[in-house]
Design an enzyme around this catalytic site. Structure first.
Site, PDB file in Angstrom:
ATOM      1  N   VAL A 161      -3.989  -7.171  12.136  1.00  0.00           N
ATOM      2  CA  VAL A 161      -4.501  -6.158  13.077  1.00  0.00           C
ATOM      3  C   VAL A 161      -3.875  -4.807  12.733  1.00  0.00           C
ATOM      4  O   VAL A 161      -2.660  -4.710  12.577  1.00  0.00           O
ATOM      5  CB  VAL A 161      -4.120  -6.548  14.528  1.00  0.00           C
ATOM      6  CG1 VAL A 161      -4.595  -5.492  15.504  1.00  0.00           C
ATOM      7  CG2 VAL A 161      -4.680  -7.921  14.880  1.00  0.00           C
ATOM      8  N   TYR A 182      -5.782   9.205   2.082  1.00  0.00           N
ATOM      9  CA  TYR A 182      -5.794   9.805   3.420  1.00  0.00           C
ATOM     10  C   TYR A 182      -4.533  10.635   3.607  1.00  0.00           C
ATOM     11  O   TYR A 182      -3.541  10.464   2.890  1.00  0.00           O
ATOM     12  CB  TYR A 182      -5.955   8.730   4.512  1.00  0.00           C
ATOM     13  CG  TYR A 182      -4.819   7.735   4.617  1.00  0.00           C
ATOM     14  CD1 TYR A 182      -3.668   8.011   5.343  1.00  0.00           C
ATOM     15  CD2 TYR A 182      -4.908   6.477   3.997  1.00  0.00           C
ATOM     16  CE1 TYR A 182      -2.634   7.090   5.454  1.00  0.00           C
ATOM     17  CE2 TYR A 182      -3.879   5.550   4.100  1.00  0.00           C
ATOM     18  CZ  TYR A 182      -2.741   5.862   4.835  1.00  0.00           C
ATOM     19  OH  TYR A 182      -1.721   4.955   4.935  1.00  0.00           O
ATOM     20  N   HIS A 223       0.879  -1.175   0.000  1.00  0.00           N
ATOM     21  CA  HIS A 223       0.000   0.000   0.000  1.00  0.00           C
ATOM     22  C   HIS A 223       0.911   1.218   0.000  1.00  0.00           C
ATOM     23  O   HIS A 223       1.913   1.263   0.725  1.00  0.00           O
ATOM     24  CB  HIS A 223      -0.903  -0.099   1.236  1.00  0.00           C
ATOM     25  CG  HIS A 223      -1.351   1.194   1.823  1.00  0.00           C
ATOM     26  ND1 HIS A 223      -2.070   2.114   1.111  1.00  0.00           N
ATOM     27  CD2 HIS A 223      -1.219   1.704   3.079  1.00  0.00           C
ATOM     28  CE1 HIS A 223      -2.346   3.141   1.906  1.00  0.00           C
ATOM     29  NE2 HIS A 223      -1.835   2.920   3.098  1.00  0.00           N
ATOM     30  N   ASP A 264     -27.119 -19.921  19.740  1.00  0.00           N
ATOM     31  CA  ASP A 264     -28.410 -20.562  19.993  1.00  0.00           C
ATOM     32  C   ASP A 264     -28.504 -21.760  19.065  1.00  0.00           C
ATOM     33  O   ASP A 264     -28.028 -21.728  17.927  1.00  0.00           O
ATOM     34  CB  ASP A 264     -29.602 -19.604  19.860  1.00  0.00           C
ATOM     35  CG  ASP A 264     -29.811 -19.095  18.456  1.00  0.00           C
ATOM     36  OD1 ASP A 264     -28.848 -19.067  17.657  1.00  0.00           O
ATOM     37  OD2 ASP A 264     -30.953 -18.708  18.140  1.00  0.00           O
ATOM     38  N   VAL A 307      -2.868  -0.820  13.577  1.00  0.00           N
ATOM     39  CA  VAL A 307      -2.470  -0.045  14.753  1.00  0.00           C
ATOM     40  C   VAL A 307      -3.735   0.402  15.493  1.00  0.00           C
ATOM     41  O   VAL A 307      -3.832   0.339  16.725  1.00  0.00           O
ATOM     42  CB  VAL A 307      -1.649   1.194  14.320  1.00  0.00           C
ATOM     43  CG1 VAL A 307      -1.434   2.129  15.495  1.00  0.00           C
ATOM     44  CG2 VAL A 307      -0.323   0.769  13.698  1.00  0.00           C
ATOM     45  N   TYR A 316     -34.914 -26.143  21.646  1.00  0.00           N
ATOM     46  CA  TYR A 316     -34.229 -24.881  21.349  1.00  0.00           C
ATOM     47  C   TYR A 316     -33.450 -24.515  22.599  1.00  0.00           C
ATOM     48  O   TYR A 316     -34.015 -24.443  23.696  1.00  0.00           O
ATOM     49  CB  TYR A 316     -35.231 -23.779  21.001  1.00  0.00           C
ATOM     50  CG  TYR A 316     -34.564 -22.437  20.807  1.00  0.00           C
ATOM     51  CD1 TYR A 316     -33.906 -22.146  19.607  1.00  0.00           C
ATOM     52  CD2 TYR A 316     -34.549 -21.485  21.808  1.00  0.00           C
ATOM     53  CE1 TYR A 316     -33.261 -20.937  19.429  1.00  0.00           C
ATOM     54  CE2 TYR A 316     -33.907 -20.269  21.646  1.00  0.00           C
ATOM     55  CZ  TYR A 316     -33.266 -20.000  20.447  1.00  0.00           C
ATOM     56  OH  TYR A 316     -32.623 -18.793  20.269  1.00  0.00           O
TER      57      TYR A 316
HETATM   58  C1  LIG Z   1       1.933   2.115   4.387  1.00  0.00           C
HETATM   59  C2  LIG Z   1       1.118   1.652   5.538  1.00  0.00           C
HETATM   60  C3  LIG Z   1       0.309   2.552   6.185  1.00  0.00           C
HETATM   61  C4  LIG Z   1      -0.458   2.126   7.259  1.00  0.00           C
HETATM   62  N1  LIG Z   1      -1.218   3.053   7.913  1.00  0.00           N
HETATM   63  C5  LIG Z   1      -1.920   2.680   8.998  1.00  0.00           C
HETATM   64  C6  LIG Z   1      -2.665   3.647   9.704  1.00  0.00           C
HETATM   65  O1  LIG Z   1      -2.650   4.819   9.368  1.00  0.00           O
HETATM   66  N2  LIG Z   1      -3.408   3.236  10.754  1.00  0.00           N
HETATM   67  C7  LIG Z   1      -3.435   1.935  11.139  1.00  0.00           C
HETATM   68  O2  LIG Z   1      -4.135   1.622  12.088  1.00  0.00           O
HETATM   69  N3  LIG Z   1      -2.714   1.003  10.497  1.00  0.00           N
HETATM   70  C8  LIG Z   1      -1.960   1.345   9.433  1.00  0.00           C
HETATM   71  N4  LIG Z   1      -1.238   0.404   8.754  1.00  0.00           N
HETATM   72  C9  LIG Z   1      -1.304  -0.998   9.175  1.00  0.00           C
HETATM   73  C10 LIG Z   1      -0.415  -1.247  10.382  1.00  0.00           C
HETATM   74  O3  LIG Z   1       0.823  -0.671  10.185  1.00  0.00           O
HETATM   75  C11 LIG Z   1      -0.252  -2.735  10.614  1.00  0.00           C
HETATM   76  O4  LIG Z   1      -1.479  -3.389  10.499  1.00  0.00           O
HETATM   77  C12 LIG Z   1       0.324  -3.005  12.003  1.00  0.00           C
HETATM   78  O5  LIG Z   1       1.486  -2.264  12.187  1.00  0.00           O
HETATM   79  C13 LIG Z   1       0.607  -4.477  12.171  1.00  0.00           C
HETATM   80  O6  LIG Z   1       1.217  -4.681  13.411  1.00  0.00           O
HETATM   81  P1  LIG Z   1       1.777  -6.107  13.801  1.00  0.00           P
HETATM   82  O7  LIG Z   1       2.367  -5.998  15.144  1.00  0.00           O
HETATM   83  O8  LIG Z   1       0.706  -7.106  13.594  1.00  0.00           O
HETATM   84  O9  LIG Z   1       2.824  -6.447  12.678  1.00  0.00           O
HETATM   85  P2  LIG Z   1       4.351  -6.007  12.524  1.00  0.00           P
HETATM   86  O10 LIG Z   1       4.593  -4.658  12.985  1.00  0.00           O
HETATM   87  O11 LIG Z   1       4.727  -6.324  11.114  1.00  0.00           O
HETATM   88  O12 LIG Z   1       5.068  -6.970  13.512  1.00  0.00           O
HETATM   89  C14 LIG Z   1       5.231  -8.347  13.230  1.00  0.00           C
HETATM   90  C15 LIG Z   1       6.595  -8.734  13.712  1.00  0.00           C
HETATM   91  O13 LIG Z   1       6.748 -10.148  13.602  1.00  0.00           O
HETATM   92  C16 LIG Z   1       8.105 -10.372  13.352  1.00  0.00           C
HETATM   93  N5  LIG Z   1       8.260 -11.720  12.785  1.00  0.00           N
HETATM   94  C17 LIG Z   1       7.663 -12.231  11.682  1.00  0.00           C
HETATM   95  N6  LIG Z   1       8.070 -13.483  11.465  1.00  0.00           N
HETATM   96  C18 LIG Z   1       8.936 -13.789  12.460  1.00  0.00           C
HETATM   97  C19 LIG Z   1       9.680 -14.941  12.789  1.00  0.00           C
HETATM   98  N7  LIG Z   1       9.648 -16.034  12.036  1.00  0.00           N
HETATM   99  N8  LIG Z   1      10.455 -14.910  13.881  1.00  0.00           N
HETATM  100  C20 LIG Z   1      10.511 -13.803  14.672  1.00  0.00           C
HETATM  101  N9  LIG Z   1       9.839 -12.674  14.400  1.00  0.00           N
HETATM  102  C21 LIG Z   1       9.042 -12.684  13.308  1.00  0.00           C
HETATM  103  C22 LIG Z   1       8.469  -9.291  12.359  1.00  0.00           C
HETATM  104  O14 LIG Z   1       9.843  -9.046  12.308  1.00  0.00           O
HETATM  105  C23 LIG Z   1       7.686  -8.113  12.898  1.00  0.00           C
HETATM  106  O15 LIG Z   1       8.461  -7.291  13.728  1.00  0.00           O
HETATM  107  C24 LIG Z   1      -0.439   0.788   7.671  1.00  0.00           C
HETATM  108  C25 LIG Z   1       0.361  -0.124   7.015  1.00  0.00           C
HETATM  109  C26 LIG Z   1       1.150   0.302   5.954  1.00  0.00           C
HETATM  110  C27 LIG Z   1       2.007  -0.698   5.270  1.00  0.00           C
END
Ligand SMILES: Cc1cc2nc3c(=O)[nH]c(=O)nc-3n(C[C@H](O)[C@H](O)[C@H](O)COP(=O)(O)OP(=O)(O)OC[C@H]3O[C@@H](n4cnc5c(N)ncnc54)[C@H](O)[C@@H]3O)c2cc1C
Length: 819
Positions: A356, A258, A224, A548, A358, A535
């Site tokens: 999920v 946005y 994105h 249910d 932020v 039920y």
């Molecule tokens: C350009 C962009 C803009 C966005 N804007 C927004 C916004 O404005 N508002 C909003 O709410 N969301 C936004 N998002 C979405 C949001 O950034 C993400 O959904 C959120 O940060 C995901 O968090 P997370 O902790 O699940 O994943 P991540 O931050 O990706 O964390 C996952 C972690 O798992 C680790 N990992 C993976 N595999 C392994 C492994 N095998 N061993 C050890 N570690 C591992 C990775 O290194 C990583 O650090 C945006 C995303 C993008 C790309």
């Protein structure tokens, strides 16, 4: 013994929030492992611009966001903010969008978030960079704002560490250790880290992590675009490096854009480009820095070019501006846009919390912590549970196509009934060929094709008696609707109709332990005679309604359970003893079901059978094995529509023949095929609740008007202790039946309801009641709003007067259904 050993994979916004939530509750043996360096791991969080718009159509998602805002507001790192509550502004450049913003404002009100639709002038006052000539108005939510995601990670890491959590960076998890169906640890290059519980918070790497133990994680990594401009003269001097932003965060959904401020520059996010799925094996390696991370792909300027032109139109200051930096950032999309929370079906103790934003991160982390520690979350999670998907929806091709479609539609105005265009025809009932011949208008649900009405019944509309003629609808409620539904409802109430009930989940629970299992899991008496149908409800420990069910005892040890979906199947499987005494089988696909309902149902079916369908021999809520036109059928005398009739179950191979024999004999009785639109109307007239829409785990049976299904005298069952002392008289809120005073304004669900001018609840299910000649809406309201209470429903920008009425509206004495 201390708390269990927990390993969290991923130190992004989800993983760190979870470590914080667990340690806050006293679990101190928590290890967070990330493949990237700490605290900026290179995952999506490390570069997230952090806009938090709380309002969605989903009560749960909005609540997850609201908690995230509250929590982040309370955090800081060395005196610097983690949440800058600048407000959120969504602008409309079309009349359709302006109407949509009113609808969204309604959702905000329903879920307790304050928001106002404001005119163009006020929008410009709040955000002076906007071109007043371009916009028609906006939705302003003062409590929205900016999360500083990377700083939140630091704050939470410090707090969790201070409570004993350990964070380990630059350590990749390469395997999940398990034994005897239970997780035992995670494998890394440096060795095994033992664990009693592993929670994968791996973000868009989630599917790969799930694959380590063979768990399907239906998410798709998509890129994105996010770009930053050079300095904008209009912003110079407005913000400090510390505050970063002062104008509300801004959404321009009409162009999939946005915006936020970065001190004196603007950040722009675009969903206006083609979906860009990412193959994780091609991610950039190398050292992780602020500008080089595996989650940041090279900016493709040609994809951004049309969006950039639209940016200039909305914000004229950009006419002379230039882009400084940009990247194609990766994050997760899912088939229905919801997050993925839940435990592996095969390896106990392996959990996921992925896909999920932020925006929802703290809320999701709190919910997962509650699931792990208390066994249940205070919020209804059915739209977030990874087990909500059917088998067919876990196919990578399905996940890819539907997730990409969700990316494309992310800011679209979507009608609640709007079906997917593709993929379709994944699951069809044995009646499908006949339904097509009758001109079925199919909508899709969990892969199933479900007729909503039949064009073959169009001619009946002209035959409708005057009192059955449906009023004209407004443009929105007329979408995915047809007046044919009125004719189908009329024929059901006056003759007989066939309803295809096949897509409703059927579970067979059998074996010597089946009865005891059902006694423990449900609120009703299960030890009844063979042939009884009950039920009943499945509750959680807090007495909240988790489902249910209609339970038919088909033999001493065999029960057929009519359930609400895959979540029930998952629940029954988990709750079953592991000693082989109970078998839990999903028989939905192998069987089919016709609801044969209407005053002529008995005459019709009796003419085709040697079995006795009289009221004396085949009572209401009884089941029998019979033959109908030579077809072996399990018949249950039940009715969701409040008319005499039976649910007729047979194996899938026999389905079409069953349809055909009923259809042929039914010609003498005025039979029609009828669809979901008529069904919904008839069920609401009869007051039958739909789980997930009308009630969830957040409601107890008495609040939901289902106290009759609870048998406290049967002894202990899951949830019984929590219901001690609770009754119809003690509840403070109730699911109430409303009819709309003007007799014609149909609402669709999720609208806020006002009592004495103040928001007091929200609509759950709604339909036009063809028999009663008025729109019906079920709504959660304070218990003080008794029969006769006057309320108002907000529908877009108008308030529709409605009245709380006694229910059910049709056949309260149950004469039709019992005779
Ligand atoms: C350009 C962009 C803009 C966005 N804007 C927004 C916004 O404005 N508002 C909003 O709410 N969301 C936004 N998002 C979405 C949001 O950034 C993400 O959904 C959120 O940060 C995901 O968090 P997370 O902790 O699940 O994943 P991540 O931050 O990706 O964390 C996952 C972690 O798992 C680790 N990992 C993976 N595999 C392994 C492994 N095998 N061993 C050890 N570690 C591992 C990775 O290194 C990583 O650090 C945006 C995303 C993008 C790309």
């Amino acid at each position: 013994m201390g708390s269990p050993r927990v390993v969290i994979i991923g130190a992004g916004i989800v993983g760190t929030n979870l470590a914080d939530e667990l340690t806050a509750r006293g679990w101190d043996r928590v290890t967070v492992i990330d493949q990237g360096p700490l605290p900026f791991t290179g995952g999506s969080t490390s570069h997230a611009p952090g806009l938090v718009f709380q309002t969605t159509a989903s009560k749960t998602m909005t609540a997850l966001a609201t908690y995230t805002v509250e929590k982040f507001l309370s955090l800081e790192v060395d005196g610097q903010w983690c949440f800058n509550q600048v407000g959120g502004l969504e602008v409309a450049t079309t009349e359709a969008r302006l109407a949509e913003l009113h609808r969204r404002q309604g959702w905000a009100t329903s879920w307790g978030v304050a928001g106002r639709v404001i005119d163009a002038q006020e929008c410009v006052k709040l955000h002076p960079l906007l071109d007043p000539a371009r916009i028609l108005g906006g939705l302003y939510v003062e409590s929205d704002g900016l999360a500083k995601a990377a700083r939140v990670v630091v704050a939470l890491t410090r707090r969790a560490e201070s409570r004993g959590a350990v964070f380990q960076g630059s350590t990749k998890v390469i395997g999940i250790e398990h034994s005897a169906g239970k997780v035992t640890g995670v494998a890394t290059a440096a060795g095994v880290v033992p664990a009693d519980i592993v929670v994968s918070c791996g973000g868009f790497w989630g599917a790969d992590l799930g694959a380590l133990i063979g768990m399907d994680v239906p998410l798709l990594p998509l890129a994105h675009q996010y770009a930053k401009t050079h300095q904008i003269p209009e912003l110079v001097g407005r913000n400090t490096e510390l505050s970063e932003a002062g104008f509300p965060i801004l959404r321009h959904q009409d162009q999939d854009l946005y915006f936020r401020e970065h001190v004196d520059r603007l950040g722009i996010g675009s969903y206006a480009h083609r979906p860009m799925p990412v193959d994780l094996s091609t991610l950039p390696g190398g050292e992780i820095t602020a500008d080089a991370m595996p989650s940041m792909l090279t900016f493709t300027e040609e994809d951004f070019a049309p969006a950039w032109e639209q940016c200039k139109k909305l914000l004229p200051c950009l006419e002379t501006a230039t882009l400084d930096t940009g990247f194609n950032g990766i994050f997760s999309f899912t088939p229905d846009g919801g997050p993925l929370i839940g435990e592996s079906p095969d390896v106990a103790g392996f959990w996921i919390a992925e896909a999920v934003w932020v925006t929802h991160s703290a809320g999701v982390a709190r919910a997962v912590a509650q699931l792990l520690i208390d066994g249940r979350s205070e919020l209804d999670l059915h739209g977030c549970d990874v087990h909500r998907f059917e088998e067919v929806q876990l196919d990578p091709g399905y996940v890819s196509e539907t997730s990409q479609q969700n990316f494309v539609e992310i800011y679209d105005i979507l009608h609640p009934l709007q079906p997917k265009e593709s993929p379709r025809n994944l699951r069809v009932s044995p009646f499908h060929a006949r339904q097509r011949e009758l001109g079925a208008m199919f909508l899709e649900n969990h892969g199933w094709e479900r007729p909503h009405w039949f064009e073959a019944n169009a001619a009946l509309v002209d035959q409708l008696p005057a009192e059955w003629q449906p009023p004209a609808r407004d443009e929105w409620s007329a979408m995915f609707h047809s007046p044919i539904a009125a004719a189908e409802a009329w024929r059901t109430r006056t003759a007989v109709a066939l309803y295809d009930m096949t897509p409703l989940t059927r579970i067979e629970i059998s074996g010597p332990g089946a009865l005891a299992l059902l006694e423990r899991l449900t609120t009703g008496k299960m030890d009844k005679s063979i042939g009884s149908v009950t039920y009943t409800l499945a509750l959680n420990d807090a007495g909240g309604v988790r489902s249910d069910l209609t339970v038919a005892r088909l033999s001493e040890d065999t029960f057929q359970v009519g359930a609400n979906g895959n979540l029930d199947l998952d629940y029954f499987r988990r709750q079953s003893p592991h000693d082989g005494s109970v078998s839990v089988r999903d028989i939905t696909g192998a069987t089919c079901c016709i609801g044969l309902w209407g005053p002529q149902a008995r005459d019709l079916v009796q003419a085709l059978s040697l079995d006795d369908f009289s009221n004396e021999s085949f009572k209401y809520f009884r089941a029998k094995k019979v033959r109908i036109g030579g077809v072996p059928v399990t018949a249950m005398r039940l009715s969701y529509v409040g008319e005499l009739g039976w649910e007729l179950y047979t194996s899938a191979d026999n389905g079409q023949r069953l349809w055909d024999v009923l259809w042929a004999e039914g010609q003498r009785h005025g039979i029609i095929a009828a669809g979901r639109a008529a069904f919904n109307s008839l069920r609401l007239e009869k007051g039958y609740r739909s789980w997930g829409a009308d009630m969830t785990t957040e409601h107890n049976p008495y609040e939901a008007g289902l106290g009759f299904a609870v048998r406290p005298q049967k002894g202990a069952f899951i949830g019984s202790a929590a219901l001690a002392g609770v009754s119809d008289d003690t509840v403070t809120r109730r699911l109430a039946c409303l009819t709309v005073d003007d007799g014609q304004s149909v609402v669709l669900g999720h609208e806020p309801v006002f009592l004495d001018g103040a928001p007091a609840g929200y609509v759950t299910s709604a339909a036009f009641g063809h028999t009663v000649g008025a729109p019906i809406a079920y709504a959660w309201l304070p218990a003080t709003a008794g029969v006769g209470a006057q309320v108002e429903i907000q529908y877009f920008d108008r308030r529709i007067p409605a009245t709380v009425v006694a229910e059910p509206l049709v056949d309260p004495e149950m004469k039709k259904i019992r005779s």
